[in-house]
Every structure is written in structure tokens, then in C-alpha cells.
Design a protein around this motif. Structure first.
Motif, PDB file in Angstrom:
ATOM      1  N   ILE A 466       0.793  -1.227   0.000  1.00  0.00           N
ATOM      2  CA  ILE A 466       0.000   0.000   0.000  1.00  0.00           C
ATOM      3  C   ILE A 466       0.832   1.287   0.000  1.00  0.00           C
ATOM      4  CG2 ILE A 466      -1.722   1.269   1.342  1.00  0.00           C
ATOM      5  CD1 ILE A 466      -2.209  -1.950   2.205  1.00  0.00           C
ATOM      6  N   PRO A 467       1.887   1.377   0.818  1.00  0.00           N
ATOM      7  CA  PRO A 467       2.606   2.653   0.848  1.00  0.00           C
ATOM      8  C   PRO A 467       3.108   3.063  -0.533  1.00  0.00           C
ATOM      9  CG  PRO A 467       3.461   1.154   2.523  1.00  0.00           C
ATOM     10  CD  PRO A 467       2.486   0.375   1.717  1.00  0.00           C
ATOM     11  N   ALA A 470      -0.310   3.487  -3.082  1.00  0.00           N
ATOM     12  CA  ALA A 470      -1.134   4.665  -2.831  1.00  0.00           C
ATOM     13  C   ALA A 470      -0.284   5.879  -2.477  1.00  0.00           C
ATOM     14  CB  ALA A 470      -2.126   4.377  -1.717  1.00  0.00           C
ATOM     15  N   GLY A 471       0.866   5.632  -1.839  1.00  0.00           N
ATOM     16  CA  GLY A 471       1.711   6.747  -1.416  1.00  0.00           C
ATOM     17  C   GLY A 471       2.271   7.527  -2.591  1.00  0.00           C
ATOM     18  N   LYS A 494       2.448  17.681   4.662  1.00  0.00           N
ATOM     19  CA  LYS A 494       1.925  16.341   4.404  1.00  0.00           C
ATOM     20  C   LYS A 494       2.852  15.588   3.446  1.00  0.00           C
ATOM     21  CE  LYS A 494      -2.555  16.296   3.371  1.00  0.00           C
ATOM     22  NZ  LYS A 494      -3.754  16.117   2.519  1.00  0.00           N
ATOM     23  N   GLU A 497       5.783  14.314   5.368  1.00  0.00           N
ATOM     24  CA  GLU A 497       5.367  13.199   6.210  1.00  0.00           C
ATOM     25  C   GLU A 497       5.258  11.917   5.373  1.00  0.00           C
ATOM     26  OE1 GLU A 497       1.729  12.910   9.405  1.00  0.00           O
ATOM     27  OE2 GLU A 497       1.810  14.611   8.048  1.00  0.00           O
ATOM     28  N   LEU A 498       4.649  12.072   4.203  1.00  0.00           N
ATOM     29  CA  LEU A 498       4.460  10.935   3.308  1.00  0.00           C
ATOM     30  C   LEU A 498       5.791  10.350   2.856  1.00  0.00           C
ATOM     31  CD1 LEU A 498       1.602  11.870   0.862  1.00  0.00           C
ATOM     32  CD2 LEU A 498       1.976   9.624   1.824  1.00  0.00           C
ATOM     33  N   GLY A 500       8.579  10.234   4.380  1.00  0.00           N
ATOM     34  CA  GLY A 500       9.142   9.430   5.452  1.00  0.00           C
ATOM     35  C   GLY A 500       8.434   8.102   5.589  1.00  0.00           C
ATOM     36  N   MET A 501       7.138   8.139   5.474  1.00  0.00           N
ATOM     37  CA  MET A 501       6.344   6.924   5.668  1.00  0.00           C
ATOM     38  C   MET A 501       6.582   5.924   4.531  1.00  0.00           C
ATOM     39  SD  MET A 501       3.225   5.503   4.539  1.00  0.00           S
ATOM     40  CE  MET A 501       2.048   4.356   5.223  1.00  0.00           C
ATOM     41  N   VAL A 502       6.567   6.409   3.300  1.00  0.00           N
ATOM     42  CA  VAL A 502       6.736   5.513   2.153  1.00  0.00           C
ATOM     43  C   VAL A 502       8.137   4.901   2.172  1.00  0.00           C
ATOM     44  CG1 VAL A 502       6.785   5.388  -0.377  1.00  0.00           C
ATOM     45  CG2 VAL A 502       5.019   6.717   0.767  1.00  0.00           C
ATOM     46  N   ALA A 504       9.963   4.309   4.814  1.00  0.00           N
ATOM     47  CA  ALA A 504      10.147   3.368   5.923  1.00  0.00           C
ATOM     48  C   ALA A 504       9.312   2.105   5.787  1.00  0.00           C
ATOM     49  CB  ALA A 504       9.815   4.058   7.240  1.00  0.00           C
ATOM     50  N   THR A 505       8.185   2.179   5.108  1.00  0.00           N
ATOM     51  CA  THR A 505       7.262   1.046   5.178  1.00  0.00           C
ATOM     52  C   THR A 505       7.085   0.276   3.874  1.00  0.00           C
ATOM     53  OG1 THR A 505       5.346   2.445   4.716  1.00  0.00           O
ATOM     54  CG2 THR A 505       5.923   2.136   7.022  1.00  0.00           C
ATOM     55  N   SER A 506       7.637   0.757   2.766  1.00  0.00           N
ATOM     56  CA  SER A 506       7.423   0.041   1.503  1.00  0.00           C
ATOM     57  C   SER A 506       8.127  -1.309   1.511  1.00  0.00           C
ATOM     58  CB  SER A 506       7.918   0.870   0.329  1.00  0.00           C
ATOM     59  OG  SER A 506       7.069   1.968   0.136  1.00  0.00           O
ATOM     60  N   GLN A 512      10.827   2.146  -1.281  1.00  0.00           N
ATOM     61  CA  GLN A 512      11.709   2.698  -0.249  1.00  0.00           C
ATOM     62  C   GLN A 512      12.527   3.874  -0.765  1.00  0.00           C
ATOM     63  OE1 GLN A 512      13.856  -0.829   0.826  1.00  0.00           O
ATOM     64  NE2 GLN A 512      12.070  -1.743   1.795  1.00  0.00           N
TER      65      GLN A 512
END
Lengths: 546, 164, 238
Positions: A466-467, A470-471, A494, A497-498, A500-502, A504-506, A512
């Protein structure tokens, strides 16, 4: 087969060559500029001038100076130091070039400067034969010492010694991440004996990158030899070359090379009459960027959908069909036979402390001389861009250099004196990547650059996690909103923030690293983002009220 | 309507708060200044909604996005899948229109539909979200009670934040 | 059976070697949110909700495919992890068309449950409202792609348990979708055994049994008429 026999073959092949050779580029890029016609006209002119005994026109691979192609280089065995080449040659000029050889006239083509920094600054290891030999004839490869490294490895070295040699050379993966090649080989070699595989990753997908294509089109046997040595070293008998369907010429040449190598017993069962077997097959990818990721690539080779899977287990432990699999990039494999031939020490003497050898870059963008360059690690970006590339045409100055494609970042002009190696590029928030190098000038909007790469990732993500799925869409939307001058400070926050999230979590490297172009442009060119911001409608209304 | 399900607790609320604006519970037509709390329900679908929302945000200390339509745009936003407001208007006023089939167009009187229906937090800053379709009376009470005491409610768990 | 000991959230846990961190956490009564995991079929690590921190490993790893190891020090919940999980769920809501109020799975939906679990009271990402189709060509089941989160549970149950492999994924990125057969209408796929395992596997209201909504109610009034006619007028044809 005795070593002497292989050397004999090389001598015969060498002797069969004519004294004067006209190297005419027949790679994809030059073919698009009628280089096949140039070659045809050269052949015809040799015939009419009756020079067939001493002169031959050879269709060769890429000479690197792609922006000035088609190129024709003249090599005279009697005076090898005197190199001469013509640029942007047209079929009509062929006649006069041949004519100039026996003094019956002047060549009516643009003569290039072989001592131009574009050439003189290069150090050719992987591309040493590119543009010098006919990639479609194994004799030409044998004539320059081809397959001797493989012979040497099989007969003079144990597999462990080969792995040791590669480890000592300090060679690191040229696919981008720079993982130590020797360590990768050692891991696969240490897995219990049984079915193992070698895969050559030729799924070059970065926008603006064409190094691997050029190597495959120019010197395919070098890759086959590298793979066979790898197979011997780790105990694999089967190899696959995963090459994208967009590279038809590379595929054709690889197929020819594999057939010829088999016939000469350089590949197949009992290589050089030794007990060593190694077969290579080609797998054609359907052009998905994500298939450059090794687990996705494996899935694609297996015939499945090119989706990555979580690692560990790493392919070295459980890869193709669950067997230990060694995956190396084209350029990495291109370095193997020179290392075996010249020794690890020789290789380790080139480059920097932690990045050894050379790296091929495809130099493109707002630059005068574009094309392929192979440079020693440690050369500065400024030397590449200003000296070799000749700077930005039209009076503008360099603003930034993008390296590493969609996973890399933009390096601003003030960092141009950075030496090119894995670690210093990473410190700057970019990466070596597979070798794309896009030069940008003052007119370039860095937000647009970030948007371009995000659009690429958005379209190329496989959609499994999902990251990334959709990210990238959300990040692309925010970048578009920024460029439409509709975004506020909240949107920019935003976006950060995105990122960093994508990151770290992909699931795989694609996701990544997808935020990297945004992060690096934000880091060096934040002002350009800030300038696009709009005041919040509410704050605006509140101010006007009172 | 769910708000009215609060029944006798409404009298408790009345002790602390005056209802200064509501489409159903008050006659005042213009949104007043210096409002303490506003529960905004519904998605933003037309120009009038947008204008009112901006006004509410400017004049209110604490804005609550109230109910799934405000929080997610919910059912009204299902028209977004059609791309713009046009297919909806055409279907409604032309295809299903009787004798005088025509698209409504009276600027200044009939608010124009926006191209997209949007949840309110995409347009203004929100201080609290109370999802639910509708939010149940106990959920509303649990969210508002702390606010009356000046505390931030805890929006956690099935009873407080389940959509739908 | 060999056993390893590890720490999960500072609690000492003994787990069978070869088990995943997710299994070990569950046994220890520690809940890690998941969506693509389904007991009984293989794991793909796609939903990223079960990402955990392991001391000494710089990357976050999915608990569903990470095997326990001796001395492992696992943290399942940190403010950062919780934030990532919430963002992930917000992305799921904003990329599809999830209208709980009118969904067949309302109150019985794992996506809805996970949203509650991660504390999502709204999505900060722009809703995309994609145009996605509905396929009701199958006589018994239907799929509403609007509610699909691409967890691929249907793909795996059909392949690994039923052995029919009717489902797969096609397309890339935002256009990725689960397909039946070679992207044919579900009703045309001969390989489908109509076993309904995909319906049971689906975490949302995406794959559903037909006939459960009011509008699908099919009343055969003609049958009554036929019976009366047959009895009263001895006409036996319909």
C-alpha cells in the motif's frame, strides 16, 4: 582444451583481421541515425577503391559519444597510437572517407578530436572492447583475449580462489546499491551443493540510463564469460539473462553470442573439455521497472507476475525456484573477466578507498557532449560535467545533477567537487544508481523534476504494497498541486510526512527509494517549493476581515 | 436527528450552551460571530456549502466535523466517481425531467454544484472528528460532555470512531 | 521441535523455531494488526500493517513473514509504528471507494475494524474516487472492486486451498486489480468451482454472496398465479 589451443585461436582470429579497420557503430542509438547505411556504403566504397586486401569496415558496438553519432573510427595496425575518428557521418560521406585512405581525396566528414577530455578522461575496463570489435562475431572477441579468463579460472583456480579474487578486488554491485560482489558470491558459494542459478540483471529501466544496453550490444561475450566464471565460482550450472523486451538488438546479439560460444565450447556442457558445465538462457522481460528488483525479477523469470516479495530470505539463500541464486548486474559481470585476467590487486588499485574500479555513466540532459562514459571512481562531478561533458550549452550554468534515476536524488552545483563513489553520493542524499546522470540547468524547475520522477514511480509500482501503490499517487498529487500553485503549507508538511512513511514502510527498493528525488530537491532547493505555496484560504479571509 | 436522540441530556447542554445557529433548531439566517463550538455536518457539494464552511471556520473557535458525510464525504461523494457534477445534473434535470427539462442555472440564487464533493477537513482546519452514519447519541454525548468541561474528548474505540 | 526465546515488547516469549513473529506475538497475547494475513494460506507481507521493529535491524520488518530467532528483541508498538499504521489505513480508505454506510459488510468488515484499532477518525489523504467496476456475472457471487484493498487473500485461497487459481492480479500501481480467469467476467470462468472460499476470505465487502440485499429480492408472483389457475381451471402450462 589446452590453453595453447585457445591462444592459437586468438592468434588466428587476430591475423584474419585487415590492417586498416574502420569501426562503424551499429548500436541502437547510431542505427537510428542511419549507421547501417553508413556501414553499407563503406563496404561498397572499399570494393570500388579495390582496398579489400588491407581495409575492412567493421560493424562495432557503442563508442560512447552518442550525441555525435554515427561515429566511424579508423584504426591502423601499423600505427595503433594514431587514432582518427569522424562524427555524425552520413552514408554520402562514406565514399570520401575511404578515398582519403589511399590519398585519392579528402574525407568530407567532421573529424573529431580523439584527445578530447570526453575520451582522454575515461578509463575503459568494462567497455575496453566496446566500439572496437564486432559483437556478432566470437572470433573478434577471441582475438582480444576473450574467454581466456574463463579458461584460466577453470584450469588454474579453485572456485574458492575465484571468489577470493573477486572479494579482494573490492568490486561492488553496479546495479546501484553497491553491495560487495565478493560477499554475494561467497554467500551463494557457501550454500550446500545442489541446484544453483546465476542471473544477469539486464532490466535497465531508469529514465535516461542506457549503459547496460550498450554493453550488451557492444560486447555480449564479456557478460557470458563473466557469468560462466561466476557459475564456476559458486557452483551453478545454469544462468539466465533477464533482459527487457525494449532492447531487441541486445537480445539478438546475446542469442548469437550464446550460440557461438557454445559452438566454441566456451559455454554449455564440459566447457573447454573440463568437467564444468554452464548453460545460459535468455529471459525477456515485458518492460516493468519493478522487475529490476531482484525478487520481482526472479518471480518474472519463473513465469509469474513480477511482484517483489519480502526479504529475507535473500535470493542468495532462496531465489529462483527456491534455490540459491546469484543476481548480478550487467556492468558488475562485465568487470569479472578483467579482474581474473589482471588480478584483484590491479583492480583494487583503481578508484577510491571504498569504491573500486570504474563506473559507466550515461551522461544526458542539458549538456554539450552526451553519451556514455566510463570513468574511474573518485573523479569529481565537475570533471565529468565541465571537462568531459563540456558544460551546459547556450550560456546557462549547471544547477543540479540527477544521479540514480527515480531512486536517486539531485546534487546541487555547489557540491560538484564531490568525488563520484558510492558513499559520497549517498551522503549527499542521492545514490550511484545504475549510472544515469542527468544534467539540469538554471531553467529547470526542481519541483517539476521531483514530479517527473514521482510520476514515473507512480506508474511503475507493482501495486502490491500500500505505501508504494497509494503513497506515490498521493505524493504525485501533492506535487502537482504545488506546481498548479494551489498548495498550502499544510500540503507541503503532508508531503514531507508521506516521504518518510513511504520510505520506511514500503516492501521493496522501488517504494523505499521513490521519495528520494523529492527529499533531495527539498533539501537543496526548498526555496523553490516555498515559492509555490499559497496562503491558506482561511488565513487569507481572516486577514482581509480585520 | 441523531442529535435530537440525546433526549433529556439536551437540557443539560442547554444549561451551558446557547444554540446560536442551526438549519433546523434556530431561525437565525446568518452565521454569527464568536461562536465557541460548531458541529458541521454534511459534505461540501456546492458553492454555498463552501462559503458557509469558510465563514464557520473564521467565526468559530472549535469546529467539529460531525458525521460520515462531513468526515469522509460519504454517500454524497459517490457522484465523484462519475468525474464531475455534469452527469448528475444531466440525469436529474434532463433525462428524468418532465416537460420543461433544463439545467438549473441562476447565478446568485441557485448555488452551483462543485465539481467534486469533498469532506470538510480537505478545505478547513478541523478540531475534532466525530464519524458515524449517523453518530449515535451516546457517541455524541461522550464527545461533547468533556468539551463542556473544557477537556478534549478521547476519540478511540468502536463506540467512538467506527465509520458507517 | 526446537524452541527459541525472544523478547516481544520486553516480555520474554518462548516460540517454536520456524514460527513467525506474528505467531509468537499472538501466543503471547500481543495483538499486531494485519489485513493481508490469513491463517491457512501463505503470507505475502503486502499490507505493511504488521511492521515491527527489531533491535539491531535498521529496517522495519513484517511480522507475518519474519521468523523468530534466538535473542530477538521485538517492539510491536511505538508512536512511530502506530502513526505509520494509521497512515496506511488512511491510504486504503482514500484510494478506493469505501462507503461504510452503504456497504454490505458494514459492522462485519476487517478494514473497518482495523481503522478503529489504529485510531483513524478521518483520512488526511485526499479521497481519490477512482472509477472501478462491479462484476456480478457469477450466478452466486459478486465482486465490487470499489471495496477491494488488494490484500490478495482471494487469490491465495483459490490457488492454495481450492486449487482452482481463478483469481490473480493484473495491472500496475493504482490500476492494479484482482481479476478472474484471464480478466474475463467471473461468470465466464470455467475454472471457478463456486466454492465460495474467496467470499469467506475477503476482509471487506468486496467479494460477496448475491441475493442478500433488498433490491435483489426476487419474488415469483407468477408461480402463485400458475398454481391457482392449475387448480381452478385445470390449465397445467405456465
Amino acid at each position: 582444451m589446452e590453453r595453447a589451443e585457445l591462444l592459437e585461436q586468438a592468434t588466428v582470429a587476430k591475423q584474419a583481421q585487415k590492417r586498416i579497420r574502420l569501426h562503424c557503430c551499429t548500436s541502437t542509438g547510431c542505427q537510428a541515425s542511419q549507421s547501417l547505411d553508413v556501414k553499407k556504403q563503406l563496404d561498397a566504397a572499399i570494393k570500388t577503391h579495390n582496398l579489400g586486401d588491407t581495409v575492412e569496415a567493421v560493424g562495432v558496438g557503442c563508442m560512447g559519444f552518442c550525441g555525435q553519432g554515427p561515429m566511424v573510427e579508423i584504426e591502423d595496425a601499423d600505427s595503433p597510437a594514431e587514432k582518427k575518428h569522424y562524427q555524425k557521418v552520413t552514408p554520402e560521406q562514406a565514399e570520401s572517407i575511404i578515398g582519403s585512405l589511399n590519398g585519392s581525396g579528402e574525407a568530407e566528414a567532421i573529424q573529431g578530436d580523439p584527445n578530447h577530455p570526453f575520451f582522454s578522461r575515461q578509463l575503459l575496463i568494462v567497455r575496453e572492447h566496446s566500439g572496437r570489435i564486432d559483437p556478432e562475431r566470437i572470433d573478434e572477441y577471441l582475438a582480444v583475449g576473450g574467454y581466456q579468463a574463463l579458461h584460466h579460472a577453470i584450469y588454474e583456480m579453485t572456485p574458492a580462489e575465484v571468489v577470493q579474487e573477486i572479494t579482494q578486488s573490492g568490486l561492488r554491485g553496479r546495479g546501484g546499491a553497491g553491495y560487495p560482489t565478493g560477499l554475494k558470491w561467497a554467500t551463494v558459494a557457501k550454500m550446500p551443493p545442489g541446484q544453483k542459478y546465476i542471473i544477469c540483471n539486464a532490466d535497465e529501466g531508469d529514465p535516461g540510463a542506457f549503459m547496460d544496453r550498450s554493453v550488451l550490444e557492444s560486447d555480449p561475450h564479456r557478460i557470458l564469460e563473466g557469468m560462466a566464471i561466476a557459475g564456476y565460482a559458486v557452483g551453478a550450472t545454469q544462468g539466465y539473462i533477464y533482459v527487457r523486451a525494449e532492447y531487441p538488438l541486445a537480445i539478438t546479439r546475446l542469442q548469437k553470442a550464446i550460440q557461438q560460444a557454445k559452438r566454441k565450447h566456451c559455454l554449455g556442457a564440459q566447457i573447454f573439455d573440463s568437467p564444468v558445465d554452464f548453460t545460459i538462457e535468455i529471459r525477456v522481460g515485458a518492460g516493468a521497472f519493478v522487475c529490476g528488483e531482484e525478487t520481482a525479477l526472479i518471480s518474472s523469470v519463473e513465469g509469474g507476475r513480477g511482484n517483489p516479495r519480502p526479504r529475507p530470505p535473500y535470493p542468495a539463500v532462496s531465489g529462483l525456484h527456491g534455490c540459491p541464486t546469484l543476481i548480478n548486474n550487467v556492468e558488475t559481470l562485465g568487470n569479472i573477466s578483467p579482474i581474473i585476467r589482471n588480478g584483484a590487486e590491479w583492480f583494487a588499485g583503481i578508484g577510491t578507498e571504498r569504491s573500486k574500479g570504474t563506473k559507466i555513466f550515461s551522461l544526458t540532459g542539458k549538456i554539450r557532449n552526451n553519451g556514455l562514459i566510463e570513468v574511474p571512481m573518485g573523479i569529481t562531478l565537475r570533471q565529468i560535467v565541465e571537462e568531459m561533458g563540456g558544460g551546459v550549452p547556450g550560456g546557462n550554468s549547471v544547477k543540479a545533477i540527477q544521479t540514480g534515476g527515480p531512486s536517486g536524488g539531485c546534487i546541487p552545483d555547489r557540491e560538484l567537487d564531490t568525488p563520484v563513489d558510492y558513499d559520497s553520493l549517498r551522503e549527499l542524499g542521492s545514490m550511484m544508481g545504475s549510472g544515469g546522470m542527468v544534467v539540469m540547468d538554471d531553467d529547470t524547475s526542481m519541483v517539476q523534476v521531483a514530479q517527473f520522477y514521482m510520476e514515473f514511480c507512480r506508474g511503475e509500482t507493482c501495486g502490491k504494497c500500500i505505501p508504494c501503490r497509494a503513497g506515490t499517487v498521493q505524493m504525485y498529487q501533492l506535487l502537482t498541486k504545488l506546481l498548479d500553485e494551489k498548495a498550502t503549507k499544510r500540503d507541503l508538511d503532508k508531503l514531507k510526512e508521506l516521504c518518510g512513511m513511504v520510505q520506511a514502510t514500503s516492501l521493496c527498493g522501488l517504494g523505499q527509494t521513490a521519495p528520494n528525488p523529492v527529499l533531495s530537491t527539498l533539501h537543496y532547493f526548498e526555496q523553490e517549493y516555498l515559492e509555490l505555496l499559497q496562503p491558506d484560504p482561511i488565513t487569507l479571509a481572516a486577514n482581509s476581515r480585520g | 436527528m441523531s442529535f435530537l436522540d440525546l433526549d433529556e441530556w439536551l437540557f443539560e447542554v442547554a444549561k451551558f450552551a446557547d444554540i446560536v445557529y442551526s438549519p433546523v433548531a434556530s431561525d437565525i439566517k446568518d452565521y454569527p460571530e464568536d461562536v465557541d463550538v460548531c458541529l458541521v455536518e454534511g459534505a461540501v457539494a456546492n458553492e454555498e456549502n463552501l462559503e458557509l464552511l469558510y465563514k464557520v471556520r473564521q467565526r468559530t473557535k472549535f469546529v467539529i466535523s460531525f458525521g460520515d458525510c462531513a468526515v469522509t464525504a460519504n454517500v454524497p461523494a459517490m457522484r465523484n466517481m462519475l468525474g464531475s457534477s455534469e452527469p448528475v445534473l444531466k440525469r436529474c434535470y434532463l433525462e428524468l425531467g418532465d416537460k420543461t427539462a433544463q439545467l438549473p442555472h441562476e447565478p446568485g440564487i441557485v448555488p452551483e454544484l462543485l465539481d467534486r464533493v469533498r469532506p470538510i477537513h480537505e478545505l478547513v482546519e478541523i478540531d475534532l472528528f466525530i464519524p458515524g452514519c449517523p453518530p449515535s447519541a451516546p457517541r455524541i454525548q461522550a464527545a461533547i460532555e468533556p468539551l463542556l468541561k473544557g477537556e478534549q474528548p478521547v476519540m478511540e474505540g468502536r463506540s467512538m470512531i467506527k465509520f458507517g | 521441535m526446537s524452541v527459541v526465546t525472544l523478547k516481544i515488547n520486553d516480555i520474554d516469549v518462548a516460540a517454536e523455531a520456524g514460527k513467525t513473529v506474528l505467531d509468537a506475538a499472538r501466543e503471547a497475547g500481543i495483538r499486531i494488526p494485519t489485513l493481508c494475513h490469513l491463517d491457512g494460506v501463505s503470507d505475502v507481507g503486502a499490507c505493511r500493517l504488521c511492521l515491527i521493529e527489531i533491535k539491531g535491524i535498521p529496517k522495519l520488518l513484517p511480522a507475518c513473514v519474519t521468523e523468530v530467532a534466538e535473542g530477538m528483541d521485538v517492539t510491536t508498538h511505538t508512536p512511530q509504528l502506530d502513526e505509520y499504521r494509521r497512515m496506511t489505513v488512511e491510504m486504503l480508505f482514500s484510494e478506493g471507494n469505501h462507503v461504510c454506510a452503504v456497504c454490505v459488510a458494514n459492522e462485519n468488515c476487517e478494514l473497518q475494524d482495523v481503522a478503529i484499532e489504529v485510531g483513524m477518525d478521518h483520512s488526511r489523504f485526499t479521497y481519490r474516487f477512482p472509477e472501478r467496476g462491479v462484476d456480478i456475472s457469477h450466478p452466486q457471487f459478486g465482486i465490487d472492486h470499489n471495496r477491494c484493498i488488494l490484500c490478495t487473500r482471494c487469490v491465495r485461497v483459490c490457488d492454495e486451498i481450492e486449487g482452482a487459481h481463478v483469481w490473480d492480479v493484473a495491472g500496475r500501481g493504482a490500476a492494479a486489480k484482482v481479476i478472474t480467469g484471464l480478466n474475463q467476467p467471473w461468470g465466464d470462468v470455467d475454472a471457478c468451482t463456486a466454492c465460495g472460499k474467496c467470499v469467506d476470505a475477503c476482509p471487506t465487502g468486496s467479494i460477496f454472496r448475491k441475493g442478500s440485499t433488498a433490491s435483489e429480492l426476487d419474488r415469483d408472483r407468477g408461480k402463485l398465479e400458475f398454481l391457482v389457475k392449475a387448480r381452478e381451471e385445470n390449465q397445467w402450462t405456465r
